[in-house]
Design a protein around this motif. Structure first.
Motif, PDB file in Angstrom:
ATOM      1  N   LEU A 228       0.832  -1.208   0.000  1.00  0.00           N
ATOM      2  CA  LEU A 228       0.000   0.000   0.000  1.00  0.00           C
ATOM      3  C   LEU A 228       0.869   1.261   0.000  1.00  0.00           C
ATOM      4  CD1 LEU A 228      -2.749  -1.123   2.539  1.00  0.00           C
ATOM      5  CD2 LEU A 228      -3.046  -0.769   0.081  1.00  0.00           C
ATOM      6  N   ILE A 229       1.885   1.287   0.853  1.00  0.00           N
ATOM      7  CA  ILE A 229       2.775   2.450   0.896  1.00  0.00           C
ATOM      8  C   ILE A 229       3.492   2.623  -0.441  1.00  0.00           C
ATOM      9  CG2 ILE A 229       4.901   3.342   1.944  1.00  0.00           C
ATOM     10  CD1 ILE A 229       3.928   2.100   4.596  1.00  0.00           C
ATOM     11  N   GLY A 230       3.882   1.496  -1.058  1.00  0.00           N
ATOM     12  CA  GLY A 230       4.554   1.562  -2.352  1.00  0.00           C
ATOM     13  C   GLY A 230       3.682   2.103  -3.466  1.00  0.00           C
ATOM     14  N   SER A 231       2.350   2.038  -3.281  1.00  0.00           N
ATOM     15  CA  SER A 231       1.438   2.584  -4.286  1.00  0.00           C
ATOM     16  C   SER A 231       1.081   4.044  -4.007  1.00  0.00           C
ATOM     17  CB  SER A 231       0.149   1.750  -4.345  1.00  0.00           C
ATOM     18  OG  SER A 231      -0.618   1.922  -3.167  1.00  0.00           O
ATOM     19  N   GLY A 232       1.669   4.601  -2.950  1.00  0.00           N
ATOM     20  CA  GLY A 232       1.446   6.002  -2.643  1.00  0.00           C
ATOM     21  C   GLY A 232       0.574   6.278  -1.448  1.00  0.00           C
ATOM     22  N   VAL A 233       0.113   5.244  -0.739  1.00  0.00           N
ATOM     23  CA  VAL A 233      -0.724   5.444   0.447  1.00  0.00           C
ATOM     24  C   VAL A 233       0.135   5.941   1.601  1.00  0.00           C
ATOM     25  CG1 VAL A 233      -2.186   4.297   2.159  1.00  0.00           C
ATOM     26  CG2 VAL A 233      -2.365   3.681  -0.263  1.00  0.00           C
TER      27      VAL A 233
ATOM     28  N   ALA B 265      -8.395  -3.708  -5.715  1.00  0.00           N
ATOM     29  CA  ALA B 265      -8.043  -5.131  -5.720  1.00  0.00           C
ATOM     30  C   ALA B 265      -7.889  -5.673  -4.302  1.00  0.00           C
ATOM     31  CB  ALA B 265      -6.754  -5.349  -6.508  1.00  0.00           C
ATOM     32  N   THR B 266      -7.293  -4.881  -3.425  1.00  0.00           N
ATOM     33  CA  THR B 266      -7.089  -5.316  -2.040  1.00  0.00           C
ATOM     34  C   THR B 266      -8.424  -5.504  -1.333  1.00  0.00           C
ATOM     35  OG1 THR B 266      -4.958  -4.166  -1.936  1.00  0.00           O
ATOM     36  CG2 THR B 266      -6.001  -4.735   0.154  1.00  0.00           C
ATOM     37  N   ALA B 267      -9.377  -4.615  -1.593  1.00  0.00           N
ATOM     38  CA  ALA B 267     -10.694  -4.733  -0.970  1.00  0.00           C
ATOM     39  C   ALA B 267     -11.389  -6.025  -1.410  1.00  0.00           C
ATOM     40  CB  ALA B 267     -11.545  -3.520  -1.324  1.00  0.00           C
ATOM     41  N   ILE B 268     -11.338  -6.335  -2.710  1.00  0.00           N
ATOM     42  CA  ILE B 268     -11.971  -7.565  -3.211  1.00  0.00           C
ATOM     43  C   ILE B 268     -11.242  -8.792  -2.685  1.00  0.00           C
ATOM     44  CG2 ILE B 268     -12.574  -8.870  -5.277  1.00  0.00           C
ATOM     45  CD1 ILE B 268     -12.741  -6.150  -6.752  1.00  0.00           C
ATOM     46  N   TRP B 269      -9.934  -8.739  -2.686  1.00  0.00           N
ATOM     47  CA  TRP B 269      -9.106  -9.842  -2.181  1.00  0.00           C
ATOM     48  C   TRP B 269      -9.463 -10.165  -0.730  1.00  0.00           C
ATOM     49  CZ3 TRP B 269      -3.276  -8.673  -0.958  1.00  0.00           C
ATOM     50  CH2 TRP B 269      -2.669  -9.806  -0.396  1.00  0.00           C
ATOM     51  N   CYS B 270      -9.454  -9.141   0.125  1.00  0.00           N
ATOM     52  CA  CYS B 270      -9.760  -9.351   1.541  1.00  0.00           C
ATOM     53  C   CYS B 270     -11.215  -9.768   1.731  1.00  0.00           C
ATOM     54  CB  CYS B 270      -9.461  -8.085   2.330  1.00  0.00           C
ATOM     55  SG  CYS B 270      -7.700  -7.673   2.421  1.00  0.00           S
ATOM     56  N   GLY B 271     -12.095  -9.246   0.877  1.00  0.00           N
ATOM     57  CA  GLY B 271     -13.494  -9.634   0.968  1.00  0.00           C
ATOM     58  C   GLY B 271     -13.680 -11.116   0.701  1.00  0.00           C
ATOM     59  N   ALA B 272     -13.043 -11.623  -0.345  1.00  0.00           N
ATOM     60  CA  ALA B 272     -13.160 -13.045  -0.664  1.00  0.00           C
ATOM     61  C   ALA B 272     -12.490 -13.905   0.395  1.00  0.00           C
ATOM     62  CB  ALA B 272     -12.550 -13.319  -2.035  1.00  0.00           C
ATOM     63  N   PHE B 273     -11.323 -13.504   0.837  1.00  0.00           N
ATOM     64  CA  PHE B 273     -10.577 -14.343   1.780  1.00  0.00           C
ATOM     65  C   PHE B 273     -11.245 -14.406   3.146  1.00  0.00           C
ATOM     66  CE2 PHE B 273      -7.129 -15.711   4.533  1.00  0.00           C
ATOM     67  CZ  PHE B 273      -6.579 -16.747   3.779  1.00  0.00           C
ATOM     68  N   GLY B 274     -12.127 -13.466   3.439  1.00  0.00           N
ATOM     69  CA  GLY B 274     -12.830 -13.497   4.715  1.00  0.00           C
ATOM     70  C   GLY B 274     -13.606 -14.780   4.941  1.00  0.00           C
ATOM     71  N   GLY B 275     -14.025 -15.438   3.861  1.00  0.00           N
ATOM     72  CA  GLY B 275     -14.769 -16.681   4.000  1.00  0.00           C
ATOM     73  C   GLY B 275     -13.921 -17.931   3.987  1.00  0.00           C
ATOM     74  N   VAL B 276     -12.629 -17.806   3.681  1.00  0.00           N
ATOM     75  CA  VAL B 276     -11.782 -18.989   3.502  1.00  0.00           C
ATOM     76  C   VAL B 276     -11.630 -19.833   4.766  1.00  0.00           C
ATOM     77  CG1 VAL B 276      -9.406 -19.724   3.018  1.00  0.00           C
ATOM     78  CG2 VAL B 276     -10.568 -18.127   1.483  1.00  0.00           C
ATOM     79  N   PRO B 277     -11.311 -19.262   5.928  1.00  0.00           N
ATOM     80  CA  PRO B 277     -11.123 -20.122   7.114  1.00  0.00           C
ATOM     81  C   PRO B 277     -12.337 -20.985   7.436  1.00  0.00           C
ATOM     82  CG  PRO B 277     -10.239 -17.932   7.533  1.00  0.00           C
ATOM     83  CD  PRO B 277     -10.992 -17.852   6.234  1.00  0.00           C
ATOM     84  N   SER B 278     -13.544 -20.422   7.335  1.00  0.00           N
ATOM     85  CA  SER B 278     -14.736 -21.206   7.656  1.00  0.00           C
ATOM     86  C   SER B 278     -14.965 -22.322   6.640  1.00  0.00           C
ATOM     87  CB  SER B 278     -15.967 -20.299   7.742  1.00  0.00           C
ATOM     88  OG  SER B 278     -16.204 -19.652   6.507  1.00  0.00           O
TER      89      SER B 278
ATOM     90  N   ALA C 231      -2.155  -3.968 -11.418  1.00  0.00           N
ATOM     91  CA  ALA C 231      -2.357  -2.551 -11.090  1.00  0.00           C
ATOM     92  C   ALA C 231      -1.177  -1.934 -10.355  1.00  0.00           C
ATOM     93  CB  ALA C 231      -3.622  -2.395 -10.250  1.00  0.00           C
ATOM     94  N   TRP C 232      -0.477  -2.709  -9.527  1.00  0.00           N
ATOM     95  CA  TRP C 232       0.584  -2.131  -8.699  1.00  0.00           C
ATOM     96  C   TRP C 232       1.660  -1.494  -9.561  1.00  0.00           C
ATOM     97  CZ3 TRP C 232       5.769  -2.406  -7.328  1.00  0.00           C
ATOM     98  CH2 TRP C 232       6.090  -1.855  -6.080  1.00  0.00           C
ATOM     99  N   PRO C 233       2.095  -0.242  -9.253  1.00  0.00           N
ATOM    100  CA  PRO C 233       1.821   0.550  -8.049  1.00  0.00           C
ATOM    101  C   PRO C 233       0.794   1.668  -8.227  1.00  0.00           C
ATOM    102  CG  PRO C 233       3.771   1.411  -9.128  1.00  0.00           C
ATOM    103  CD  PRO C 233       3.222   0.320 -10.023  1.00  0.00           C
TER     104      PRO C 233
END
Length: 392
Positions: A238-243, A305-318, A295-297
């Protein structure tokens, strides 16, 4: 006060709610303790003059403890009284976070994380085994959902809020706050959590089903390795993309909220078509990571992309927890220990691979390696129809 087997058979959620909420708070504490260094990685490295790659191994060290000791500790402690043992794990989180908060050197930070990892190795097996003993059999699913909601709370609220606190007041403050929270959680558990009967393990061990558990565990491990190859260094991406560093916490908060969508979808689909649900979530995860790599950077693309990635992975452990239990290869508690262990093999392996790549190839390559590993885990799902069935 203690809940006997006969009492649990007639106990409703209302009666058990204070106890279940205390377990939820403990699971929130556990996950926040595990993942907090991800958000504070640059500050931790700068404080002790070590590289970002070396600091990232703090996540891996914690995970190694869980990977190595989850199953053995679950077996060795099976005859111990449940409540005192559970309270001991919460006390372990207090010691771990206090050691990190007060650490005069990076070696002490690593020692504190080792204590936390050993604690974590046992905690979730205890949580999975304790919760069903508090309510009637018909309410076990909902009880586990309540007790386990702290995991989502830790990812959605705990880690992002404490990351923001660290950005504002210094990296030691969040760990000190977690140590205090652990003491408060310990007191609450002592007051409201009843003791339970320590019955012997009765999980079914049907011939021919162990291969299914192996498939679930292998896929889980590969997906977690891939995810954490990139996610361990998400703050650097995130920092590398300018955040700006001050916005890392709020961004992780938003991504954690997206993870609730994945968790909701997984919970809804697992009781209908586990196979389809698992494949959809894993494919969406791969697509999102691919978009991140392309997309990076560029900041806008990276954030989306990070929002979608984290959204999908939220269901993985269950997904993997449910599929492991449904193999009926071992008891649910032991199946949970295997998922816990292989998840943390993935966390350790992913952070190590990511650290090595960071030093040799740079940040930009991390998403592509992550995709390959998650793809391998998805292939195991596609080939293992009995381990990931269409019907639950």
């Amino acid at each position: 006060m203690s809940v006997t087997i006969d009492q649990a058979a007639t106990r409703g959620l209302r009666d058990a709610l204070p106890a279940l909420l205390s377990l939820a708070l403990a699971s929130c504490l556990a996950v926040t303790t595990e993942m907090l260094p991800v958000g504070l990685l640059p500050d931790l490295g700068a404080a002790f003059g070590v590289s970002d790659a070396t600091t990232g191994l703090l996540v891996g060290l914690y995970a190694v403890m869980v990977a190595v000791f989850a199953v053995p500790l679950t077996m060795v402690t099976s005859r111990f009284a449940r409540k005192p043992l559970l309270m001991a794990t919460v006390a372990g989180y207090a010691v771990s976070n206090a050691a990190v908060a007060l650490a005069p050197s990076f070696a002490v930070v690593a020692a504190g994380r080792t204590v936390g990892g050993l604690t974590h190795a046992l905690f979730f097996s205890l949580l999975i085994g304790y919760t069903p003993r508090l309510v009637s059999r018909a309410l076990v699913g909902r009880a586990l959902a309540i007790a386990g909601c702290g995991v989502s709370a830790g990812l959605v609220l705990g880690v992002p809020l404490l990351t923001s606190l660290g950005a504002a007041t210094g990296w030691r403050t969040p760990f000190a706050a977690l140590a205090v929270a652990a003491v408060g959680t310990l007191a609450w558990i002592g007051a409201v959590l009843p003791g339970v009967a320590n019955t012997s393990e009765t999980g079914a061990r049907e011939p021919g089903r162990r291969g299914r558990l192996v498939a679930v565990s292998a896929s889980n491990m590969l997906v977690f390795i891939g995810h954490f190859t990139a996610y361990t260094f998400i703050s650097l991406l995130l920092i590398g993309s300018g955040v700006d560093a001050a916005f890392i916490g709020p961004i992780l908060l938003g991504c954690g909220a997206c993870g609730l969508i994945g968790l909701w979808y997984a919970g809804r689909g697992l009781d209908r078509n586990p196979r389809r649900t698992t494949l959809i979530i894993l494919c969406v995860t791969m697509i999102a990571v691919a978009v991140l790599g392309v997309a990076w950077p560029v900041m806008a693309g990276v954030l989306a992309a990070t929002a979608i990635w984290c959204g999908a992975f939220g269901g993985v452990p269950s997904l993997y927890q449910a599929c492991a239990v449904r193999t009926h290869a071992v008891s649910p508690e032991r199946a949970g220990a295997w998922v816990n262990a292989t998840s943390n093999v993935g966390i350790a392996g992913g952070s190590a691979i990511g650290a090595a790549l960071l030093e040799t190839a740079g940040l930009g390559v991390l998403p592509w390696v992550a995709i390959a590993l998650i793809g391998a885990g998805t292939a195991v799902v596609a080939l293992s129809r009995n381990a990931f069935p269409a019907q639950p």
